[in-house]
Design a protein around this motif. Structure first.
Motif, PDB file in Angstrom:
ATOM      1  N   ARG A 260       0.830  -1.217   0.000  1.00  0.00           N
ATOM      2  CA  ARG A 260       0.000   0.000   0.000  1.00  0.00           C
ATOM      3  C   ARG A 260       0.858   1.259   0.000  1.00  0.00           C
ATOM      4  NH1 ARG A 260      -4.110  -3.123   2.688  1.00  0.00           N
ATOM      5  NH2 ARG A 260      -3.091  -3.035   4.716  1.00  0.00           N
ATOM      6  N   LYS A 261       1.949   1.214   0.761  1.00  0.00           N
ATOM      7  CA  LYS A 261       2.845   2.384   0.783  1.00  0.00           C
ATOM      8  C   LYS A 261       3.500   2.591  -0.588  1.00  0.00           C
ATOM      9  CE  LYS A 261       3.694   4.761   3.606  1.00  0.00           C
ATOM     10  NZ  LYS A 261       3.017   6.004   4.045  1.00  0.00           N
ATOM     11  N   GLU A 263       2.174   1.781  -3.485  1.00  0.00           N
ATOM     12  CA  GLU A 263       1.126   2.353  -4.346  1.00  0.00           C
ATOM     13  C   GLU A 263       0.972   3.847  -4.061  1.00  0.00           C
ATOM     14  OE1 GLU A 263      -2.101  -0.165  -3.272  1.00  0.00           O
ATOM     15  OE2 GLU A 263      -1.690  -1.623  -4.873  1.00  0.00           O
ATOM     16  N   GLU A 264       1.059   4.217  -2.786  1.00  0.00           N
ATOM     17  CA  GLU A 264       0.998   5.629  -2.410  1.00  0.00           C
ATOM     18  C   GLU A 264       2.193   6.388  -2.991  1.00  0.00           C
ATOM     19  OE1 GLU A 264       1.361   8.453   1.584  1.00  0.00           O
ATOM     20  OE2 GLU A 264       0.976   6.306   1.832  1.00  0.00           O
ATOM     21  N   LYS A 267       1.584   7.060  -6.659  1.00  0.00           N
ATOM     22  CA  LYS A 267       0.627   8.173  -6.838  1.00  0.00           C
ATOM     23  C   LYS A 267       1.269   9.513  -6.494  1.00  0.00           C
ATOM     24  CE  LYS A 267      -3.471   5.340  -6.023  1.00  0.00           C
ATOM     25  NZ  LYS A 267      -4.557   4.971  -5.066  1.00  0.00           N
TER      26      LYS A 267
END
Length: 473
Positions: A260-261, A263-264, A267
């Protein structure tokens, strides 16, 4: 003298601006904190200011890099009492620049590990959570910088040993292109993979230290004549570039929070008008297996010199062979013995072609693939580690332990520059992101990392918060 809080937050740039000595602050801070962190094997209580442009700035050196008239143990019983009669080239250069060496930092024995749990003396603890590892093998250096015991430190990186502990401890760790920094005075682990580099609080500091320690050295035939201004791209804008990431990053084994980090992070880069493309890197899955054939083979050769005859531990027995065997049995720890045995096996006549020769061919394939990717993109990005810092004693299986290097190993196999920079937290533990660049594109890698550091939502004025600052909140 600086207050404890002021000193612990200092970067090299800050210390230069202050125009004062922080050597005593460093020793006092180490004496105050290290009973809990255990980042140091040796503390130079008599450290003094050294003339030079960086006079009064304290550094730590990983304890597999020799410093004259100081112990160099490699975290091993076999070298527990060894005092070096000379300085490594990088240490010579740092002293000439005016830095003061205030101590030697803990490491996995002979740099073989990813947690410092394999140090013969004690495990270094993570400043963010003392029940967790600081990473490895340069765990002592990373913990010393993250806790503010020293302004910066040197580590060595064979398969991620600068970048992974930097990620675990929330600091910057940079591995330069192979051949840019002399390995003379670095006690060899795997000579075709080892590289010395800085662990710092800011990317700018990493560029500054690399500038000082790099350069051709006649005492190391693998060094190259290459003039690079490592700070050339510091402060530059990196919008409108194109970076790639392997789709294999999200394969089984990566922690969900790290995914998740990442993916962050993707972005975040896109918000800076950076093009981020997913690419296929199927060779990535072979990186760990390839490394753990090549590296132990080089270990088997390099560590044969530790026999109890010339220096270090000597277990005297009746015969020469018995002396060798007893010295090495008592002097080496379990992980070093494991890797010597693996390396000796893969180099044996019956298995050389099946293992070592084959691994060298796969290494070339991995290197060619990364270079192909980097011919089409400015940088390759990944998480630095598939997990955050784990609890001391939590991981027992060597194969699980080895897989933590999956994202960092490729840069060593290909000899490329790579950096780990902090990017926030997962469950209150630091997370690092890795940037890999083309060979000799070290300045651009540092510049891009600095651009991220300066714009990251997790940085305050370009500085990642230290554990001390978190406590103050």
């Amino acid at each position: 003298m600086a207050s404890s809080n002021e000193y612990r937050k200092l970067s090299i740039k800050d210390a230069l601006k202050a125009k004062k000595s922080f050597v005593k602050d460093a020793i006092e801070t180490i004496n105050e904190l290290d009973k809990n962190i255990k980042a140091f094997i040796t503390v130079n209580e008599n450290a003094q200011d050294v003339p030079g442009n960086f006079s009064g700035i304290p550094l730590a050196i990983k304890d597999n890099i020799v410093v004259k008239e100081m112990k160099t143990t490699c975290g091993s019983k076999i070298l527990e009492t060894f005092v070096s009669p000379y300085d490594a080239t990088v240490v010579e250069k740092l002293k000439k620049a005016g830095f003061s060496i205030v101590g030697k930092t803990n490491l996995d024995e002979f740099a073989m590990g990813t947690s410092t749990e394999y140090s013969a003396f004690y495990t270094t603890r993570n400043p963010w959570d003392l029940d967790r590892v600081a990473g490895g093998s340069s765990g002592g250096s990373a913990a010393a910088v993250a806790s503010g015991e020293v302004v910066a430190a040197l580590g060595s990186d064979t398969g991620g040993s600068i970048r992974q502990p930097a990620a675990f401890c929330g600091v910057v760790g940079f591995k330069p292109t192979y051949g840019l920094v002399s390995r003379y005075g670095l006690i060899a682990f795997a000579s075709s993979l080892d590289q010395i580099g800085p662990i710092t609080k800011t990317v700018e500091d990493a560029a500054l230290l690399t500038q000082i320690i790099s350069g051709k050295d006649p005492r190391d035939a693998t060094t190259v004549e290459k003039q690079i201004d490592f700070s050339k791209y510091i402060g530059k804008n990196f919008k409108n570039i194109c970076v790639a990431y392997p789709e294999e990053v999200f394969a089984e084994g990566i922690d969900n929070e790290i995914a998740r980090k990442f993916e962050e992070f993707i972005k975040f880069l896109e918000s800076l008008e950076i093009s981020v493309k997913k690419i296929n890197f199927p060779e990535l899955k072979y990186a760990v297996a390839t490394y753990y054939i090549i590296a132990p083979a080089e270990v088997s050769s390099n560590l044969s010199r530790f026999d109890g005859i010339r220096y270090g531990l000597r277990e005297e027995k009746e015969g020469l062979l018995e002396t060798y065997l007893e010295t090495r049995k008592n002097g080496f720890g379990p992980e070093v013995i494991r890797r010597i045995m693996i390396g000796t096996f893969t180099l044996s006549a019956a298995y050389y072609d099946a293992y070592f020769e084959r691994a060298q061919k796969v290494r070339r394939k991995i290197s060619s693939k990364i270079n192909e990717i980097l011919s089409n993109y400015d940088f390759l990005i990944t998480p630095t580690s598939p997990i955050t810092a784990f609890k001391i004693g939590e991981i027992k299986d060597p194969l699980v332990y080895y897989m933590m290097d999956i994202f960092t190993i490729p840069a060593n196999l290909a000899g490329l520059p790579a950096i780990s920079i902090p990017f926030g937290f997962s469950n209150n533990l630091p997370v690092g992101m890795q940037i890999i660049g083309k060979r000799f594109d070290d300045a651009k890698v540092l510049g891009f990392a600095d651009f991220i550091e300066q714009t990251s939502p997790y940085n305050t004025n370009g500085r990642f918060p230290t554990p001390l600052e978190e406590e103050e909140k």
